[in-house]
Design a protein around this motif. Structure first.
Motif, PDB file in Angstrom:
ATOM      1  N   ARG A 476      38.543  -7.663  11.246  1.00 55.53           N
ATOM      2  CA  ARG A 476      37.312  -6.908  11.443  1.00 55.53           C
ATOM      3  C   ARG A 476      36.123  -7.801  11.720  1.00 55.53           C
ATOM      4  O   ARG A 476      35.120  -7.350  12.292  1.00 55.53           O
ATOM      5  N   ASP A 477      36.182  -9.069  11.275  1.00 55.47           N
ATOM      6  CA  ASP A 477      35.060  -9.962  11.550  1.00 55.47           C
ATOM      7  C   ASP A 477      35.207 -10.712  12.864  1.00 55.47           C
ATOM      8  O   ASP A 477      34.331 -11.486  13.238  1.00 55.47           O
ATOM      9  N   LEU A 478      36.292 -10.460  13.611  1.00 57.44           N
ATOM     10  CA  LEU A 478      36.433 -11.082  14.930  1.00 57.44           C
ATOM     11  C   LEU A 478      35.331 -10.626  15.876  1.00 57.44           C
ATOM     12  O   LEU A 478      34.722 -11.477  16.556  1.00 57.44           O
ATOM     13  N   PRO A 479      35.023  -9.324  15.991  1.00 58.28           N
ATOM     14  CA  PRO A 479      33.924  -8.927  16.879  1.00 58.28           C
ATOM     15  C   PRO A 479      32.597  -9.594  16.527  1.00 58.28           C
ATOM     16  O   PRO A 479      31.795  -9.906  17.412  1.00 58.28           O
ATOM     17  N   THR A 480      32.353  -9.830  15.244  1.00 58.88           N
ATOM     18  CA  THR A 480      31.118 -10.510  14.840  1.00 58.88           C
ATOM     19  C   THR A 480      31.085 -11.922  15.402  1.00 58.88           C
ATOM     20  O   THR A 480      30.057 -12.374  15.927  1.00 58.88           O
ATOM     21  N   ALA A 481      32.206 -12.622  15.287  1.00 58.06           N
ATOM     22  CA  ALA A 481      32.271 -13.979  15.832  1.00 58.06           C
ATOM     23  C   ALA A 481      32.117 -13.962  17.347  1.00 58.06           C
ATOM     24  O   ALA A 481      31.425 -14.813  17.921  1.00 58.06           O
ATOM     25  N   LEU A 482      32.744 -13.011  18.006  1.00 53.32           N
ATOM     26  CA  LEU A 482      32.637 -12.912  19.464  1.00 53.32           C
ATOM     27  C   LEU A 482      31.194 -12.639  19.886  1.00 53.32           C
ATOM     28  O   LEU A 482      30.690 -13.244  20.848  1.00 53.32           O
ATOM     29  N   ARG A 483      30.497 -11.744  19.181  1.00 57.46           N
ATOM     30  CA  ARG A 483      29.101 -11.464  19.517  1.00 57.46           C
ATOM     31  C   ARG A 483      28.217 -12.675  19.254  1.00 57.46           C
ATOM     32  O   ARG A 483      27.308 -12.979  20.035  1.00 57.46           O
ATOM     33  N   THR A 484      28.467 -13.373  18.154  1.00 60.11           N
ATOM     34  CA  THR A 484      27.649 -14.528  17.791  1.00 60.11           C
ATOM     35  C   THR A 484      27.682 -15.600  18.869  1.00 60.11           C
ATOM     36  O   THR A 484      26.645 -16.164  19.244  1.00 60.11           O
ATOM     37  N   TRP A 485      28.881 -15.889  19.379  1.00 59.98           N
ATOM     38  CA  TRP A 485      29.034 -17.021  20.285  1.00 59.98           C
ATOM     39  C   TRP A 485      29.078 -16.630  21.764  1.00 59.98           C
ATOM     40  O   TRP A 485      28.753 -17.462  22.608  1.00 59.98           O
ATOM     41  N   PHE A 486      29.416 -15.389  22.072  1.00 61.50           N
ATOM     42  CA  PHE A 486      29.593 -15.038  23.479  1.00 61.50           C
ATOM     43  C   PHE A 486      28.850 -13.774  23.895  1.00 61.50           C
ATOM     44  O   PHE A 486      29.123 -13.192  24.944  1.00 61.50           O
TER      45      PHE A 486
END
Length: 490
Positions: A476-486
């Motif tokens: 569930r925290d993958l989208p957060t990481a994707l938004r943060t960096w990309f």
């Protein structure tokens, strides 16, 4: 706009920045004051971390045969870098002139516009763009870009014109570096101190010998050009008693032990990388390597901002990540200078230090510091041991039977989400970033516990090779990481 990005300086940092920006799909103009390369080679070879960086871009094959070694030093005290299990070995005796030639050809191959004989004499940051005034072969011109990246060295014009604060300590002594022919001298390693200072002798390819002369008490001088070789020969004779005045100098340079770092790596629309942002005593061959790594960290981030796929706040992570690395660089080079430039009063500490590096944990700590392998960025939540670390090179099997490795997946300079468990839910969560992140399903060719990916089911790798997210853990925290960096999803 003449270009989205102007890079000042065609040294290793500037050329790397230009190439990385082109990989990110951004047009870039490089302005270099010199009409042609000097041919000088202050830097020699690559640290283990730079070897990994060049490997991920497929650049190592562009260099001729070179020697590697896991032997290094800290302040002249020998350190076994081989204690860093699984790390790449450092490359030795690759002249900086060769490195610059390879990087320039790489940048040109990617479409960078490199303009030599063009010197920046003024700049104005409007808040929406940067306008630079240049002397182009005696003709004054003005160029405009969205961003200006200063990679124009320790005396950076860009840094001065943009008003960056550059605190630190001034040089306390002047030292000489010379590449010569026609001398027959036994090798002498850094750390072999003499009553009046320290000298080093190292053989280079083509019958060239590198000399470093550090004479205690030699006051810094303001020079408008390189010193005469006679000054080097005189200092050498005072320290060693040997006359080398008959040698043929290839090139001669003077340097000092000034230590400075800008307080911010970005000021408005002007960004600094490499020696423009930090200067230090050249100890352990770190300067050029850290400069190249600055530009690899910056390139994809600035590219994302220019393309509009990420907000300008992404550039704040360039400062937070690389300023900390620069601070460690200045710390360890100052420590090394105390060890090999001080007099006999430092000898007891050298001997105790030599005993300490015999312990594996101490050697690993120092080797990691000098090689850059200790770097771990703060990429956010999660406790997976790979988060913030560089992605280790690992063999992979693809669903169609082909094999590759985690380093080769980064050739194009794009982010990679590596699905190691054939998880459709994972791939669905990443679907909104498919134009910016390559999703690759694979399995590790080595399933033993020694594999650094053992037990890992997924890894999100940034274009610079560092891990932004890893599982097991909540997807569930993958989208957060994707938004943060990309940036936001499509």
């Amino acid at each position: 706009m003449d270009a989205p990005v102007i890079v000042a300086g065609a040294g290793p940092a500037g050329l790397t920045a230009a190439a990385e920006l082109r990989l990110a799909g951004v047009e870039v103009v490089v302005l270099e004051r010199l009409a042609r390369p000097t041919g000088q080679s202050r830097g020699l070879g690559f640290t283990a971390r730079t070897m990994e960086v060049f490997d991920q871009r497929g650049l190592l094959r562009r260099f001729a045969d070179f020697e590697t070694s896991d032997q290094g030093h800290f302040g002249g005290v020998p350190v076994d870098f081989g204690v860093l299990t699984g790390a790449a070995q450092a490359a030795k005796t690759i002249p900086q002139s060769t490195t610059e030639a390879v990087l320039e050809q790489w940048a040109r191959d990617l479409g960078a516009d490199i303009r030599r004989g063009t010197e920046i004499t003024g700049l104005r940051d409007t808040g929406e763009s940067v306008e630079v005034t240049v002397d182009d072969g005696g003709v004054e011109r003005r160029l405009t870009a969205q961003w200006l990246v200063g990679c124009d060295g320790g005396r950076s014009t860009v840094r001065k014109l943009a008003g960056f604060d550059f605190p630190g300590t001034a040089a306390t002594m002047e030292m000489f570096l010379a590449d010569v022919r026609g001398v027959d001298l036994a090798p002498r390693m850094i750390g072999e101190t003499l009553p009046g200072g320290m000298v080093m002798v190292g053989p280079l390819p083509g019958g060239v010998t590198r000399l470093i002369v550090c004479e205690r008490g030699a006051q810094p001088r303001k020079r408008s050009g390189p010193p005469e070789f006679a000054e080097v020969a005189d200092a050498w004779k005072r320290l060693t008693g040997v006359d080398i005045s008959h040698a043929e100098p290839v090139w001669v340079s003077a340097f000092g032990d000034a230590t400075r770092q800008v307080t911010e790596y970005r000021r408005g629309r002007v960004i600094l990388a490499g020696d423009s942002a930090h200067i230090h005593l050249p100890a352990g061959g770190q300067g050029m390597n850290v400069s190249i790594q600055d530009s690899v960290n910056l390139g994809w981030k600035l590219g994302s901002v220019v393309r509009g796929t990420a907000g300008v706040e992404l550039l704040d992570t360039y400062h937070s990540e690389r300023h900390a690395v620069g601070r460690r660089l200045l710390l360890n080079t100052r420590a090394q200078g105390l060890l090999f430039l001080s007099g006999s009063e430092m000898q007891p500490l050298r001997e105790v230090f030599g005993e300490l590096v015999g312990y594996r944990e101490v050697a690993a700590h120092l080797a990691g510091m000098v090689s850059g392998l200790e770097i771990r960025y703060d990429v956010g939540g999660g406790s997976h041991p790979l988060r913030g670390m560089r992605m280790p090179k690992t063999g992979l099997s693809l669903p169609d039977g082909r094999t590759t490795d985690s380093t080769a997946l980064l050739r194009a300079g794009r982010a990679v989400l590596l699905d190691l468990a054939d998880n459709p839910v994972l791939r669905e969560r990443a679907a909104g970033w498919r134009t910016r992140v390559d999703v690759v399903t694979a399995t590790a060719t080595d399933s033993t516990p020694d594999n650094p990916l053992h037990g890992t089911t997924a890894v999100l790798v940034r274009p610079d090779g560092y891990v932004a997210w890893a599982a097991p853990g909540s997807h569930r925290d993958l989208p957060t990481a994707l938004r943060t960096w990309f940036g936001p999803h499509l």
